[in-house]
Design an enzyme around this catalytic site. Structure first.
Site, PDB file in Angstrom:
ATOM      1  N   SER A  43      56.715  37.361  39.423  1.00 46.61           N
ATOM      2  CA  SER A  43      56.168  38.163  40.515  1.00 46.61           C
ATOM      3  C   SER A  43      55.338  37.337  41.499  1.00 46.61           C
ATOM      4  O   SER A  43      55.101  37.785  42.615  1.00 46.61           O
ATOM      5  CB  SER A  43      55.317  39.303  39.948  1.00 46.61           C
ATOM      6  N   ASP A 323      45.748  42.724  43.622  1.00 45.54           N
ATOM      7  CA  ASP A 323      45.733  43.808  42.636  1.00 45.54           C
ATOM      8  C   ASP A 323      45.174  43.224  41.332  1.00 45.54           C
ATOM      9  O   ASP A 323      44.444  42.238  41.371  1.00 45.54           O
ATOM     10  CB  ASP A 323      47.134  44.444  42.489  1.00 45.54           C
ATOM     11  N   HIS A 326      47.744  39.761  40.849  1.00 45.28           N
ATOM     12  CA  HIS A 326      48.331  38.872  41.853  1.00 45.28           C
ATOM     13  C   HIS A 326      47.343  38.481  42.943  1.00 45.28           C
ATOM     14  O   HIS A 326      46.576  39.329  43.398  1.00 45.28           O
ATOM     15  CB  HIS A 326      49.551  39.557  42.482  1.00 45.28           C
TER      16      HIS A 326
END
Ligand SMILES: *[C@@H]1O[C@H](CO)[C@@H](O)[C@H](O)[C@H]1NC(C)=O
Ligand SMILES: *[C@@H]1O[C@H](CO)[C@@H](O)[C@H](O)[C@H]1NC(C)=O
Length: 367
Positions: A43, A323, A326
């Protein structure tokens, strides 16, 4: 028209075409430091490959992309990812497109195969749904290489082309966060000690990096793990017992990184026409000067991703985390710049991306 005249005309066309192509090629070389950039990862690098998968690990909604030119795209960030910023530094005019939606014409400048929740191990991240593990990312790249051979026309020219590209690979975080440290979903921590598991992980990673070499990669940047124990999610889920971060998770990062660095050495020793470098995200994240480094900017839902209904913090350049997992665009700029141009000998080993892309690997390979 006589045979000779026709042949001469044909030669003229071929010559003109050659001149156009070499001029075009020359221009591209001036603007861009490498002709192509291929990206493998999770991610931290995903730019939309998960959007059409059935998974909780996808973020194609606001406030993701609030500071991004193209809005929410599936990037796990308010703005650009690390690899977006590296592509900018390298002089690419467009971000490297996701494999999932790439057009035939995109292939020549590189593709992004990264997938949120993906791991070195195939089962990693399965509690979140579908994802594209590194093994599958490599198979996708194999498809790309076959298409390139068709476009370019022969194996040798394709090999030369691929040898000039930059490749970056960043994997391993999910093998801990969404595998080893989730004993309720995965048996790995019952079966192996942290040392044993890390040993298996790095052995498999080494094979995968060799496979990437077999597909023609010659300039490969390998991203080490950041401080897994310092994410807002880790701190909230596991508690820190008086430390700043979750010690056992940071130990996992350090263990993985300490095993990965010798692998980079060994690959360089075995595969002498390639160069692998290691980027020390753990060390780089140490002295970062950001105001807020232990809570995320957006208001998260269960699972640590931003809640779609809530506005994010206004001062996003002061936060490390966007968040609960990340980094923000601002922090990604910090990481990407140090990866590209190391501030000290520890940031990048044996040297940084700037040095990697300046190597004349392609010419050496063509001799
Ligand atoms: C983390 O590593 C340190 C240094 O190797 C060790 O002393 C400590 O016991 C480890 N802590 C945990 C929780 O694994
Ligand atoms: C960021 O903005 C929030 C909301 O306005 C404020 O409470 C906080 O103090 C700011 N943080 C910093 C580091 O300035």
């Amino acid at each position: 028209m006589t045979m000779v005249a026709r042949e001469m005309k044909l030669q003229w066309i071929v010559l003109a075409l050659f001149m156009v192509l070499s001029k075009w090629h020359h221009c591209a070389a001036v603007d861009q430091l490498v002709p192509c950039y291929f990206i493998f990862g999770d991610s931290l690098a995903d730019n939309g490959n998960n959007n059409n998968l059935q998974t909780l690990a996808k973020v194609d909604y606001a406030p993701y992309g609030v500071d991004f030119r193209y809005g929410p795209t599936g990037r796990f960030c308010n703005g650009r990812t690390i690899v977006d910023i590296i592509a900018e530094i390298l002089g690419f005019h467009n971000y490297i497109p996701p494999f999932a939606t790439a057009q035939e014409a995109d292939i020549l400048s590189g593709l992004n195969y990264a997938s949120g929740a993906a791991g070195i191990r195939d089962e990693t991240g399965q509690e979140l749904g579908q994802r594209i593990p590194l093994n599958k990312q490599l198979r996708n790249h194999q498809i790309t290489v076959s298409r390139l051979i068709e476009i370019i026309g022969n194996d040798e020219s394709t090999a030369l082309y691929l040898s000039k590209c930059l490749y970056s690979v960043g994997m391993g975080s999910n093998d801990y966060i969404n595998n080893y440290f989730l004993p309720q979903y995965y048996p790995s921590s019952h079966e192996y000690t942290l040392e044993q598991f890390t040993g298996l992980l790095v052995d498999q990673y080494k094979q995968q990096l060799r496979t990437l070499y077999d597909y023609g990669a010659r300039k490969i940047a390998v991203f080490g793990l950041g401080q897994l124990g310092c994410t807002p999610d880790a701190i909230q889920t596991y508690g820190t017992h008086g430390s700043a971060c979750v010690v056992i998770m940071n130990n996992a990062s350090q263990l993985f990184n300490s095993r990965l660095k010798p692998v980079v050495d060994q690959l360089n020793e075995d595969l002498t026409d390639a160069k692998f470098i290691y980027i020390d995200f753990y060390g780089i994240s140490g002295d970062n000067g950001f105001e807020v480094d232990n809570i995320g900017c957006c208001q998260v839902a269960e699972g640590g991703l931003c809640n779609p209904d809530k506005p994010p913090c206004p001062n996003r350049t002061e936060y490390v985390f966007w968040d609960s997992f990340h980094p923000t665009d601002a922090y990604n700029v910090f990481l990407a710049e140090r990866s590209y141009s190391a501030s000290n000998d520890l940031d990048a080993y044996p040297f940084d991306i700037r040095n990697l892309v300046s190597l004349n690997q392609g010419v050496a390979a063509s001799k």
